[in-house]
Design a protein around this motif. Sequence first.
Motif, mmCIF file in Angstrom:
data_model
loop_
_atom_site.group_PDB
_atom_site.id
_atom_site.type_symbol
_atom_site.label_atom_id
_atom_site.label_comp_id
_atom_site.label_asym_id
_atom_site.label_seq_id
_atom_site.Cartn_x
_atom_site.Cartn_y
_atom_site.Cartn_z
ATOM 1 N N GLU A 6 0.823 -1.207 0.000
ATOM 2 C CA GLU A 6 0.000 0.000 0.000
ATOM 3 C C GLU A 6 0.856 1.255 0.000
ATOM 4 N N ILE A 7 0.481 2.189 -0.851
ATOM 5 C CA ILE A 7 1.143 3.486 -0.929
ATOM 6 C C ILE A 7 0.064 4.563 -0.878
ATOM 7 N N LYS A 8 0.224 5.499 0.033
ATOM 8 C CA LYS A 8 -0.776 6.560 0.200
ATOM 9 C C LYS A 8 -0.526 7.676 -0.829
ATOM 10 N N VAL A 9 -1.599 8.143 -1.435
ATOM 11 C CA VAL A 9 -1.510 9.194 -2.442
ATOM 12 C C VAL A 9 -2.559 10.262 -2.152
ATOM 13 N N GLU A 10 -2.408 11.407 -2.810
ATOM 14 C CA GLU A 10 -3.372 12.505 -2.721
ATOM 15 C C GLU A 10 -3.728 12.950 -4.135
ATOM 16 N N ARG A 11 -4.921 13.468 -4.300
ATOM 17 C CA ARG A 11 -5.313 13.992 -5.604
ATOM 18 C C ARG A 11 -4.561 15.297 -5.878
ATOM 19 N N ARG A 12 -4.184 15.477 -7.115
ATOM 20 C CA ARG A 12 -3.438 16.670 -7.518
ATOM 21 C C ARG A 12 -4.308 17.487 -8.466
ATOM 22 N N GLU A 13 -4.566 18.727 -8.084
ATOM 23 C CA GLU A 13 -5.442 19.578 -8.882
ATOM 24 C C GLU A 13 -4.667 20.413 -9.903
ATOM 25 N N ASP A 14 -3.534 20.954 -9.487
ATOM 26 C CA ASP A 14 -2.756 21.820 -10.381
ATOM 27 C C ASP A 14 -1.962 20.987 -11.382
ATOM 28 N N GLU A 15 -1.847 21.500 -12.603
ATOM 29 C CA GLU A 15 -1.087 20.825 -13.641
ATOM 30 C C GLU A 15 -0.053 21.785 -14.219
ATOM 31 N N GLY A 16 0.817 21.208 -15.046
ATOM 32 C CA GLY A 16 1.829 22.042 -15.688
ATOM 33 C C GLY A 16 3.183 21.915 -15.017
ATOM 34 N N LYS A 17 4.213 22.403 -15.725
ATOM 35 C CA LYS A 17 5.586 22.299 -15.226
ATOM 36 C C LYS A 17 5.794 23.099 -13.947
ATOM 37 N N GLY A 18 5.177 24.280 -13.894
ATOM 38 C CA GLY A 18 5.328 25.109 -12.699
ATOM 39 C C GLY A 18 4.752 24.440 -11.466
ATOM 40 N N ALA A 19 3.576 23.842 -11.612
ATOM 41 C CA ALA A 19 2.938 23.161 -10.490
ATOM 42 C C ALA A 19 3.755 21.947 -10.056
ATOM 43 N N SER A 20 4.286 21.215 -11.030
ATOM 44 C CA SER A 20 5.108 20.044 -10.699
ATOM 45 C C SER A 20 6.384 20.460 -9.984
ATOM 46 N N ARG A 21 6.961 21.578 -10.402
ATOM 47 C CA ARG A 21 8.185 22.070 -9.763
ATOM 48 C C ARG A 21 7.914 22.451 -8.309
ATOM 49 N N ARG A 22 6.772 23.069 -8.069
ATOM 50 C CA ARG A 22 6.423 23.454 -6.693
ATOM 51 C C ARG A 22 6.203 22.220 -5.823
ATOM 52 N N LEU A 23 5.598 21.190 -6.411
ATOM 53 C CA LEU A 23 5.381 19.951 -5.665
ATOM 54 C C LEU A 23 6.706 19.321 -5.251
ATOM 55 N N ARG A 24 7.645 19.289 -6.171
ATOM 56 C CA ARG A 24 8.951 18.673 -5.864
ATOM 57 C C ARG A 24 9.673 19.461 -4.772
ATOM 58 N N HIS A 25 9.567 20.780 -4.816
ATOM 59 C CA HIS A 25 10.186 21.595 -3.786
ATOM 60 C C HIS A 25 9.545 21.336 -2.427
ATOM 61 N N ALA A 26 8.289 20.901 -2.443
ATOM 62 C CA ALA A 26 7.572 20.610 -1.202
ATOM 63 C C ALA A 26 7.739 19.156 -0.771
ATOM 64 N N GLY A 27 8.608 18.404 -1.454
ATOM 65 C CA GLY A 27 8.847 17.011 -1.083
ATOM 66 C C GLY A 27 7.791 16.052 -1.596
ATOM 67 N N LYS A 28 7.124 16.439 -2.682
ATOM 68 C CA LYS A 28 6.091 15.596 -3.284
ATOM 69 C C LYS A 28 6.528 15.127 -4.677
ATOM 70 N N ILE A 29 5.899 14.052 -5.142
ATOM 71 C CA ILE A 29 6.148 13.533 -6.484
ATOM 72 C C ILE A 29 4.860 13.645 -7.296
ATOM 73 N N PRO A 30 4.860 14.356 -8.406
ATOM 74 C CA PRO A 30 3.682 14.346 -9.279
ATOM 75 C C PRO A 30 3.580 13.002 -9.995
ATOM 76 N N ALA A 31 2.350 12.539 -10.182
ATOM 77 C CA ALA A 31 2.146 11.233 -10.808
ATOM 78 C C ALA A 31 0.789 11.203 -11.485
ATOM 79 N N ILE A 32 0.556 10.132 -12.238
ATOM 80 C CA ILE A 32 -0.729 9.944 -12.919
ATOM 81 C C ILE A 32 -1.124 8.476 -12.830
ATOM 82 N N VAL A 33 -2.416 8.238 -12.720
ATOM 83 C CA VAL A 33 -2.987 6.892 -12.744
ATOM 84 C C VAL A 33 -3.908 6.809 -13.946
ATOM 85 N N TYR A 34 -3.736 5.776 -14.770
ATOM 86 C CA TYR A 34 -4.562 5.655 -15.972
ATOM 87 C C TYR A 34 -4.939 4.194 -16.197
ATOM 88 N N GLY A 35 -5.788 3.975 -17.177
ATOM 89 C CA GLY A 35 -6.174 2.619 -17.541
ATOM 90 C C GLY A 35 -7.501 2.195 -16.940
#
Length: 222
Positions: A6-35
């Motif tokens: 089990e891995i805990k995740v949170e929904r991510r509302e913001d998209e784009g390179k800027g939002a992903s950069r802010r997430l990484r600075h905050a110790g988060k990893i942007p990701a996607i679930v599909y299929g």
Amino acid sequence: MATTHEIKVERREDEGKGASRRLRHAGKIPAIVYGGDLNPVNIQLDHEPVWLASQNEWFYSSILDLSLGGDVQKVLLRDMQRHPYKQLIMHLDFQRVNENETLRTAVPLHFLNEDKSPAGKSSEVVVMHELTEVTIECLPGNLPEHIAVDLAELSVGDIVHLSDLKLPEGVEIPELKLGKEHDVAVVVAKHGRVDTGEAEGDEAEGEGAEVPASKVSKDDEK
């Protein structure tokens, strides 16, 4: 049965390179679930626990339970983007799995008892692992974290092919359905030393057969 993690995740509302950069600075990893029958969903994960999990083999070959506020979706990791030199995961792609649908994925091979085998005990034999993972097909519930390859009886000259692997119940190797030419080698045991004495002797003998210029008679020069 397959082991899940089990891995805990949170929904991510913001998209784009800027939002992903802010997430990484905050110790988060942007990701996607599909299929599956659901739309792709952008998520974020805490970097530290995921980084620790990524040091384990199971992270890449096992079914993962992504838990979003109690809502659990079973997925496989399909892609990981790493920073070129920092210990930093940049992005993750997860694919949903259906427990009733056959999936295809690669699992690692674990080589056992090589050091106890006749080939492994000989200093003149080289044991070559031609493959370190194999692509399999199975239902998610039958997915193994790895496939064991017992080399206890391996001798010089032996070749272990794909068809020689002992697969768990419900697991198949799709490549074997394509013909005998796809039954490739997994492990090869062969002599690692070449006795060059005879070859050197032949070379020396060949060189000795040449007549030095100083020995050529004057009659031969005419």
